[in-house]
Design an enzyme around this catalytic site. Structure first.
Site: not given
Length: 400
Positions: A165, A294, A328
């Site tokens: 990520c 995040h 995400h």
């Protein structure tokens, strides 16, 4: 506006994206300012057990891939093309200015063409043979950078970074190093990850997927929404002709290797990345106007990230997570959030605050969550991305 004394700013000369926020500037701005994205949808067909999961989809039509390059014909590359076409003129201009061999391509991905591989395997099960035109190369990570190089006739360095990520955040660090070392005069950075069955089912097996819209820093948060996105920028050390620009001011990273999937609970690696980014930019906490967290909406990430933000930046800087607006997007997460930062700075948008209301988790560190309609007081944004294995990246963008 930030003064120009910061250390080696990297100027953003072009920007393009496609995600659940939309494809056009109008749709993207509408999603960011209202706090609602039409691409965030419930989907009952991605999980193997048939349960419902909310995902972020790029819903606008995707361009076709050149039929003369069948090995590039993947949905991942189509998604990438929809964003890159928005930058075509600037890329062609850079080729004239610098030469095709002086433009590097450093991009991030974690799924590449896996969705096409899944369809090919189903075809194999149903028909006893792989579909005509399918090749394993279509789902290799390098396919994305090869596609970009071939499409734009570039001959410089090109490769894909895959650190889960933080993939498309790490490419900004690599690009800055290439530019400062004189190995390139311009760099196309960014990332693409398209929806496939692998990732939602994988996170579901970790009990990390929310069945509804995710709730970053919320008391009832129960997991992430997977999304897809393509987001790219053209970077150079050369400032634009108009004398005003959005730039990458600093970047920091760390690799704490605490656990293969769980973050270090005190946020030590996250803190290190943020402090490195501030040092790289020559800035202090008081210079930051907004934090794009995040903010995955998992119990562990939000708890540790809030601790790290509080230690580094205090409790007065507005913070929000845009994951409920995009999902995400994994390997593309850093890049799509960099694009969001660019839109806020370039168009003076209000801070992105998801419209859903939920009770805040009072057990996490008391960072200040941004308010609807709030604008930047200082034109500098810090954006976090944290990945499996403790691979952490922090980017700082500002208006010069």
């Amino acid at each position: 506006m930030v003064s120009t004394h910061t250390t080696t700013p990297v100027y953003i000369h072009a920007c393009g994206s496609h995600s659940a926020l939309g494809l056009t500037e109008t749709d993207i701005h509408d999603s960011l300012t209202t706090g609602e994205s039409r691409g965030m949808t419930g989907d009952a067909f991605l999980l193997n057990d048939g349960s419902t999961v909310t995902v972020g989809r790029a819903t606008d039509a995707l361009p076709a891939i050149n039929p003369h390059n069948p090995h590039h014909n993947t949905r991942n590359n189509q998604l990438a093309a929809s964003a890159l076409l928005q930058m075509r003129d600037k890329i062609e201009q850079a080729k004239v200015t610098f030469g095709a061999d002086r433009i590097a391509v450093v991009v991030g991905s974690s799924t590449s063409g896996i969705s096409d591989g899944e369809l090919a395997l189903k075809h194999l099960d149903d028909n006893g043979a792989l579909p005509e035109g399918f090749h394993y190369y279509q789902q290799e990570l390098c396919n994305l950078s090869d596609y970009i190089n071939d499409t734009f006739g570039l001959t410089g360095l090109h490769y894909v970074v895959s650190t889960a990520c933080s993939s498309s955040g790490r490419v900004f660090i690599t690009a800055k190093r290439l530019l400062k070392a004189g190995l390139a005069d311009a760099v196309i950075v960014g990332g693409t990850d398209s929806l496939c069955a692998l990732t939602p089912n994988g996170f579901h097996s970790l009990d990390s997927v929310s069945s509804s819209l995710c709730q970053p820093f919320g008391a009832e948060r129960d997991g992430i929404n997977i999304g897809e996105a393509a987001a790219f920028m053209l970077l150079s050390l050369t400032p634009p002709d108009n004398g005003s620009a959005i730039a990458l001011l600093g970047a920091g990273d760390s690799s704490d290797a605490h656990h293969i999937s769980a973050p270090e609970p005190e946020g030590k690696g996250a803190e290190e990345a943020m402090r490195k980014a501030l040092k790289d930019a020559g800035l202090s906490a008081n210079d930051i106007g907004y934090v794009n967290a995040h903010g995955t909406s998992t119990r562990l990430n939000d708890a540790m990230e809030s601790k790290a933000i509080l230690r580094v930046l205090g409790d007065q800087i507005p913070v929000s997570s845009t994951k409920p607006l995009t999902g995400h997007t994994l390997g593309a997460a850093s890049a799509i959030e960099a694009v969001i930062c660019w839109h806020i700075l370039n168009h003076n948008l209000s801070l992105p605050v998801p419209a859903q209301t939920h009770e805040r988790d009072l057990s996490i560190a008391p960072i200040r969550i941004a308010n609807h309609g709030e604008h930047l007081e200082r034109k500098v944004i810090l954006s976090n991305s944290f990945a499996f294995g403790g691979n952490n990246v922090c980017l700082i963008f500002g208006k010069l």
